[in-house]
Design a protein around this motif. Structure first.
Motif, PDB file in Angstrom:
ATOM      1  N   PHE A   1     125.632  -7.116  38.082  1.00  0.00           N
ATOM      2  CA  PHE A   1     125.563  -7.421  39.508  1.00  0.00           C
ATOM      3  C   PHE A   1     126.031  -8.843  39.802  1.00  0.00           C
ATOM      4  N   ALA A   2     125.704  -9.786  38.922  1.00  0.00           N
ATOM      5  CA  ALA A   2     126.007 -11.196  39.174  1.00  0.00           C
ATOM      6  C   ALA A   2     127.380 -11.620  38.669  1.00  0.00           C
ATOM      7  N   SER A   3     128.022 -10.792  37.832  1.00  0.00           N
ATOM      8  CA  SER A   3     129.303 -11.181  37.237  1.00  0.00           C
ATOM      9  C   SER A   3     130.457 -11.016  38.212  1.00  0.00           C
ATOM     10  N   ALA A   4     131.362 -11.987  38.187  1.00  0.00           N
ATOM     11  CA  ALA A   4     132.526 -11.935  39.071  1.00  0.00           C
ATOM     12  C   ALA A   4     133.540 -10.893  38.625  1.00  0.00           C
ATOM     13  N   GLY A   5     133.553 -10.577  37.336  1.00  0.00           N
ATOM     14  CA  GLY A   5     134.497  -9.591  36.813  1.00  0.00           C
ATOM     15  C   GLY A   5     133.826  -8.673  35.828  1.00  0.00           C
ATOM     16  N   PRO A   6     134.564  -7.700  35.294  1.00  0.00           N
ATOM     17  CA  PRO A   6     134.016  -6.771  34.314  1.00  0.00           C
ATOM     18  C   PRO A   6     133.462  -7.489  33.081  1.00  0.00           C
TER      19      PRO A   6
ATOM     20  N   THR B   1     132.178  -7.079  28.973  1.00  0.00           N
ATOM     21  CA  THR B   1     132.274  -6.246  27.775  1.00  0.00           C
ATOM     22  C   THR B   1     130.900  -6.086  27.118  1.00  0.00           C
ATOM     23  N   VAL B   2     130.801  -5.078  26.259  1.00  0.00           N
ATOM     24  CA  VAL B   2     129.560  -4.873  25.519  1.00  0.00           C
ATOM     25  C   VAL B   2     129.279  -6.086  24.634  1.00  0.00           C
ATOM     26  N   ARG B   3     130.324  -6.669  24.104  1.00  0.00           N
ATOM     27  CA  ARG B   3     130.151  -7.857  23.259  1.00  0.00           C
ATOM     28  C   ARG B   3     129.551  -9.007  24.069  1.00  0.00           C
ATOM     29  N   ASP B   4     130.025  -9.187  25.304  1.00  0.00           N
ATOM     30  CA  ASP B   4     129.453 -10.222  26.169  1.00  0.00           C
ATOM     31  C   ASP B   4     127.961  -9.978  26.383  1.00  0.00           C
ATOM     32  N   LEU B   5     127.615  -8.714  26.613  1.00  0.00           N
ATOM     33  CA  LEU B   5     126.215  -8.371  26.845  1.00  0.00           C
ATOM     34  C   LEU B   5     125.379  -8.618  25.594  1.00  0.00           C
ATOM     35  N   GLU B   6     125.932  -8.292  24.428  1.00  0.00           N
ATOM     36  CA  GLU B   6     125.208  -8.513  23.177  1.00  0.00           C
ATOM     37  C   GLU B   6     124.881  -9.983  22.976  1.00  0.00           C
ATOM     38  N   GLN B   7     125.803 -10.864  23.420  1.00  0.00           N
ATOM     39  CA  GLN B   7     125.589 -12.297  23.264  1.00  0.00           C
ATOM     40  C   GLN B   7     124.562 -12.838  24.257  1.00  0.00           C
ATOM     41  N   ARG B   8     124.403 -12.142  25.391  1.00  0.00           N
ATOM     42  CA  ARG B   8     123.473 -12.609  26.420  1.00  0.00           C
ATOM     43  C   ARG B   8     122.068 -12.051  26.252  1.00  0.00           C
ATOM     44  N   LEU B   9     121.977 -10.797  25.844  1.00  0.00           N
ATOM     45  CA  LEU B   9     120.676 -10.148  25.746  1.00  0.00           C
ATOM     46  C   LEU B   9     119.924 -10.604  24.500  1.00  0.00           C
TER      47      LEU B   9
END
Length: 212
Positions: A25-30, A32-40
């Motif tokens: 919801f907060a991201s300006a663009g798409p 990736t799953v890798r991005d999510l793995e690094q954040r969660l």
């Protein structure tokens, strides 16, 4: 389970879904799953959380959609008319840019020489620069041929703009003409069944594509 174990345990899946939902919801663009793995938090499974969210949002006004190898929240296609503005600023693409973009989209990865061979005329630097500035194309891997020429491929920005999951979802020649993106007569050899290009490279006033 000890107190130390609880410190490293992944949050419940419902909480993981809330986290992924917040990031999308907060991201300006798409994203990736890798991005999510690094954040969660450690131990989370963002891929599963995405699949659960996608199913939950099915039929809603907002959907979880795949864009290339990334994910994003997007308005349901049938409700897009609600987001239209009364005044729209447009950018014109020359016929040469349209043909070059189509060739890249349908033949990627493709070199400049291959684009020129398909079109039958040279491709000006300005045409490629315009598509690069719009972030609709990017440089791909160099080809393992003499000179190691650079290739071009379409970007996630291009896919996202046209609501495509990947380049395999590109419309055919009939669909492009029906959408008004091509002249009624065959204009170029970028698509199966099309004829060779005319010999104009930057001719103004011909077939134009408009970007919202």
């Amino acid at each position: 389970m000890t107190d130390n174990d609880s410190l490293f345990a992944a949050p419940p899946m419902a909480e993981q879904e809330r986290m992924v939902e917040a990031v999308l919801f907060a991201s300006a663009g798409p994203v990736t799953v890798r991005d999510l793995e690094q954040r969660l938090p450690h131990g989370c499974d963002p891929a599963e959380a995405l699949m659960n969210l996608r199913a939950r949002y099915e039929g809603r006004g907002v959907r979880i959609v795949r864009v290339g190898d990334a994910w994003a929240m997007r308005t349901a296609p049938d409700l897009g008319w609600l987001m239209q503005k009364e005044t729209v600023e447009t950018r014109k693409l020359s016929r040469a840019a349209i043909e070059t973009l189509a060739i890249i989209a349908y033949h990627q990865p493709v070199t400049r020489a291959e684009i020129e061979e398909i079109r039958g005329v040279s491709v000006s630097r300005g045409t490629v620069d315009q598509l690069l500035e719009m972030e609709w194309i990017r440089f791909g891997r160099r080809k393992m041929t003499p000179g190691r020429p650079v290739t071009f491929v379409v970007t996630q920005v291009f896919l996202d703009h046209f609501g495509l999951e990947n380049a395999r979802d590109l419309p055919g020649l009939k669909e492009l003409r029906a959408a008004g993106l091509l002249e009624s007569r065959p204009a170029f050899g970028a698509l199966p069944g099309a004829t060779a290009a005319d010999d104009e490279d930057e001719a103004p006033g011909q077939s134009e594509l408009f970007e919202d």
